[in-house]
Design a protein around this motif. Structure first.
Motif, PDB file in Angstrom:
ATOM      1  N   PRO A  39       0.834  -1.209   0.000  1.00  0.00           N
ATOM      2  CA  PRO A  39       0.000   0.000   0.000  1.00  0.00           C
ATOM      3  C   PRO A  39       0.866   1.255   0.000  1.00  0.00           C
ATOM      4  N   SER A  40       0.292   2.383  -0.391  1.00  0.00           N
ATOM      5  CA  SER A  40       1.057   3.627  -0.466  1.00  0.00           C
ATOM      6  C   SER A  40       1.417   4.124   0.938  1.00  0.00           C
ATOM      7  N   VAL A  41       2.715   4.134   1.241  1.00  0.00           N
ATOM      8  CA  VAL A  41       3.180   4.574   2.565  1.00  0.00           C
ATOM      9  C   VAL A  41       2.917   6.062   2.767  1.00  0.00           C
ATOM     10  N   THR A  42       3.056   6.837   1.696  1.00  0.00           N
ATOM     11  CA  THR A  42       2.836   8.286   1.836  1.00  0.00           C
ATOM     12  C   THR A  42       1.393   8.564   2.268  1.00  0.00           C
ATOM     13  N   LEU A  43       0.456   7.882   1.608  1.00  0.00           N
ATOM     14  CA  LEU A  43      -0.948   8.109   1.951  1.00  0.00           C
ATOM     15  C   LEU A  43      -1.263   7.544   3.336  1.00  0.00           C
ATOM     16  N   ALA A  44      -0.622   6.406   3.689  1.00  0.00           N
ATOM     17  CA  ALA A  44      -0.869   5.801   4.994  1.00  0.00           C
ATOM     18  C   ALA A  44      -0.372   6.723   6.112  1.00  0.00           C
ATOM     19  N   ILE A  45       0.800   7.331   5.918  1.00  0.00           N
ATOM     20  CA  ILE A  45       1.350   8.216   6.956  1.00  0.00           C
ATOM     21  C   ILE A  45       0.486   9.465   7.087  1.00  0.00           C
ATOM     22  N   ASP A  46       0.039   9.963   5.954  1.00  0.00           N
ATOM     23  CA  ASP A  46      -0.830  11.138   5.989  1.00  0.00           C
ATOM     24  C   ASP A  46      -2.113  10.822   6.762  1.00  0.00           C
ATOM     25  N   ALA A  47      -2.679   9.650   6.486  1.00  0.00           N
ATOM     26  CA  ALA A  47      -3.924   9.263   7.165  1.00  0.00           C
ATOM     27  C   ALA A  47      -3.681   9.127   8.672  1.00  0.00           C
ATOM     28  N   GLN A  48      -2.525   8.546   9.031  1.00  0.00           N
ATOM     29  CA  GLN A  48      -2.202   8.356  10.444  1.00  0.00           C
ATOM     30  C   GLN A  48      -2.048   9.714  11.147  1.00  0.00           C
ATOM     31  N   ALA A  49      -1.339  10.646  10.468  1.00  0.00           N
ATOM     32  CA  ALA A  49      -1.129  11.977  11.064  1.00  0.00           C
ATOM     33  C   ALA A  49      -2.475  12.692  11.238  1.00  0.00           C
ATOM     34  N   LYS A  50      -3.342  12.586  10.218  1.00  0.00           N
ATOM     35  CA  LYS A  50      -4.645  13.259  10.302  1.00  0.00           C
ATOM     36  C   LYS A  50      -5.493  12.653  11.418  1.00  0.00           C
ATOM     37  N   LYS A  51      -5.394  11.331  11.594  1.00  0.00           N
ATOM     38  CA  LYS A  51      -6.180  10.647  12.627  1.00  0.00           C
ATOM     39  C   LYS A  51      -5.705  11.125  14.020  1.00  0.00           C
ATOM     40  N   LEU A  52      -4.391  11.173  14.202  1.00  0.00           N
ATOM     41  CA  LEU A  52      -3.861  11.608  15.501  1.00  0.00           C
ATOM     42  C   LEU A  52      -4.305  13.043  15.800  1.00  0.00           C
ATOM     43  N   ARG A  53      -4.323  13.869  14.745  1.00  0.00           N
ATOM     44  CA  ARG A  53      -4.748  15.255  14.907  1.00  0.00           C
ATOM     45  C   ARG A  53      -6.217  15.322  15.326  1.00  0.00           C
ATOM     46  N   GLN A  54      -7.046  14.475  14.695  1.00  0.00           N
ATOM     47  CA  GLN A  54      -8.468  14.436  15.039  1.00  0.00           C
ATOM     48  C   GLN A  54      -8.669  14.011  16.482  1.00  0.00           C
ATOM     49  N   GLU A  55      -7.746  13.185  16.973  1.00  0.00           N
ATOM     50  CA  GLU A  55      -7.840  12.730  18.364  1.00  0.00           C
ATOM     51  C   GLU A  55      -7.299  13.794  19.320  1.00  0.00           C
ATOM     52  N   GLY A  56      -6.941  14.948  18.785  1.00  0.00           N
ATOM     53  CA  GLY A  56      -6.533  16.073  19.623  1.00  0.00           C
ATOM     54  C   GLY A  56      -5.032  16.186  19.798  1.00  0.00           C
ATOM     55  N   MET A  57      -4.247  15.357  19.113  1.00  0.00           N
ATOM     56  CA  MET A  57      -2.797  15.447  19.283  1.00  0.00           C
ATOM     57  C   MET A  57      -2.199  16.483  18.337  1.00  0.00           C
ATOM     58  N   ASP A  58      -1.126  17.074  18.825  1.00  0.00           N
ATOM     59  CA  ASP A  58      -0.509  18.152  18.078  1.00  0.00           C
ATOM     60  C   ASP A  58       0.591  17.560  17.182  1.00  0.00           C
ATOM     61  N   VAL A  59       0.185  17.158  15.967  1.00  0.00           N
ATOM     62  CA  VAL A  59       1.127  16.484  15.061  1.00  0.00           C
ATOM     63  C   VAL A  59       1.607  17.456  13.988  1.00  0.00           C
ATOM     64  N   ILE A  60       2.917  17.504  13.774  1.00  0.00           N
ATOM     65  CA  ILE A  60       3.466  18.298  12.677  1.00  0.00           C
ATOM     66  C   ILE A  60       3.605  17.363  11.469  1.00  0.00           C
ATOM     67  N   GLY A  61       3.002  17.737  10.369  1.00  0.00           N
ATOM     68  CA  GLY A  61       2.993  16.856   9.200  1.00  0.00           C
ATOM     69  C   GLY A  61       4.034  17.238   8.157  1.00  0.00           C
ATOM     70  N   PHE A  62       5.131  16.478   8.122  1.00  0.00           N
ATOM     71  CA  PHE A  62       6.095  16.604   7.016  1.00  0.00           C
ATOM     72  C   PHE A  62       5.936  15.389   6.094  1.00  0.00           C
TER      73      PHE A  62
END
Ligand code: PMP
Ligand code: GLU
Length: 401
Positions: A14-37
């Motif tokens: 599976p696409s790792v770039t899209l998977a990491i983006d989804a993971q970062a967005k999910k953590l953000r939705q859970e209220g975590m302060d994630v910096i997305g590079f």
């Protein structure tokens, strides 16, 4: 018959770039302060005049099937753009529009490849190339570039990898993930090699406009009639106009190839979204004013991230010439530990960094080189400063094994 999935699908990751983006967005939705590079996606909004064109298209009832290859209007605008920006002449019959450059690439490879055909892929290269080649029944052949030469893979480096089975080369300039931009002469040599040895060039030029300093983009198809017959130029509006969600990409190439690709697309997906096609035609015909302001900002971010990164002991990177990614060399810290967790490769680096410091990056194993992680600077200056501060703290807290 066994209830199994196809070997073709089981062979891909599976696409790792899209998977990491989804993971970062999910953590953000859970209220975590994630910096997305992580995923490379412009953080700018689609310009208002393009949004207005989309709204107009809905109100005007431009909501029906269009020709499979795209509306004539959009294909004409694409031809004008290729003439204006790239000095290459195409007619609308030599252009096909799809759901993003990604679908264009997959359709092109599916159209060109027979089982076992080899495709040369300069590496580190965008992760979807190898998987798409496999999905289309081909065999990816990676050719490695060196950091010291900005990761450029020259004709001389490609030549030994060309065999009787070589069907195509996927060229990507400016490059994702390494930011290299091929010079006029480097491309000329590659065009000559393709003509001499007889293989196609699928030229992914999606980052064409994102180019810095005195670099210039050259389109491989503009090097003469011979190479034009072997080239499929791929481009789109996702990156240049901050239109990733609209899903419009296109191919220009010899008429018989475009016709075959259109036939494939007629069964796979039909036309791209009619509203997005209308908006894309507007984007392509309203000049580069918006793009210029975006590039000025990316340029500031590029230099900022590059400077902060190189200030960190144990990490290094070259200044990329195009796109919006930096390849961060992590070789010096491999073999160290973070709070007891070993960092032996780019995946472990990325996983532990996200868990411990909430910074999302992409392990470059996905791009074919485990000594790097890719950082995207398509994010605000404030995020870059904070993200690099966290990476510096992370590296500072590493222990020798
Ligand atoms: N090519 C490269 C090199 C890319 O990085 C991307 C990323 N999206 C694409 C093609 C696909 O672009 P699109 O969003 O238009 O499908
Ligand atoms: N191309 C972008 C990237 O490399 C977006 C994600 C994807 O399509 O792979 O991050």
């Amino acid at each position: 018959m066994a209830l199994t999935l196809s070997e073709r699908v089981l062979a891909i990751s599976p696409s790792v770039t899209l998977a990491i983006d989804a993971q970062a967005k999910k953590l953000r939705q859970e209220g975590m302060d994630v910096i997305g590079f992580g995923a490379g996606e412009p953080d700018f909004c689609t310009p208002e005049y393009i949004n207005d064109a989309g709204k107009f298209a809905i109100d005007a009832g431009i909501t029906r099937y269009t020709p499979v290859a795209g509306t004539l209007d959009l294909r004409e605008r694409i031809c004008e753009k290729l003439h204006r920006d790239n000095g290459v002449e195409y007619t609308p019959a030599e252009v096909m529009v799809s759901n993003g450059a990604k679908q264009v690439l997959f359709t092109a490879l599916s159209t060109l490849l027979n089982p076992g055909d080899e495709v040369l892929i300069p590496t580190p290269g965008w992760l979807s190339y190898t998987e798409m080649v496999k999905m289309a029944g081909g065999v990816p052949v990676t050719v490695h570039g060196d950091e010291e030469s900005d990761f450029v893979v020259t004709a001389d480096m490609l030549r030994p990898h060309v065999t009787e089975k070589t069907k195509a080369l996927i060229l990507n300039t400016p490059s994702n993930p390494n930011g290299c931009v091929y010079s006029y002469d480097q491309l000329k040599d590659i065009a000559d090699l393709a003509v001499e040895l007889g293989f196609y060039i699928v030229s992914d030029e999606i980052y064409e406009k994102l180019i810095y300093d005195d670099c210039k983009h050259y389109c491989i198809a503009s090097y003469g009639e011979e190479i034009k017959k072997q080239a499929i130029v791929v481009n789109g509006v996702s990156k240049s106009y901050a239109m990733t969600g609209w899903r419009i990409g296109y191919a220009a190439g010899p008429k018989e190839i475009i016709q075959a690709m259109t036939s494939f697309q007629s069964h796979a997906s039909s036309n791209a979204n009619s509203i997005a096609q209308y908006a894309a035609a507007t984007a392509l015909s309203c000049g580069d004013k918006y793009i210029k302001s975006m590039i000025t900002e990316y340029d500031v971010r590029r230099k900022l991230m590059h400077r902060l990164l190189n200030e960190i002991d144990g990490l290094s990177a070259r200044l990329p010439k195009g796109a919006f990614y930096i390849m961060m060399n992590i070789t010096a810290i491999l073999g160290k530990k973070y709070r007891g967790q070993m960092i032996n490769n780019s995946t472990q680096f990325a996983e532990i960094l996200l868990r411990e410091k909430r910074v999302a990056v992409v392990p470059a194993l996905a791009f074919g080189d485990d000594r790097y992680v890719r950082l995207s600077y398509a994010t605000s200056r404030a995020n870059i400063v904070e993200g690099m501060r966290r990476i510096a703290a992370f590296v500072d807290e590493l222990e020798e094994y």
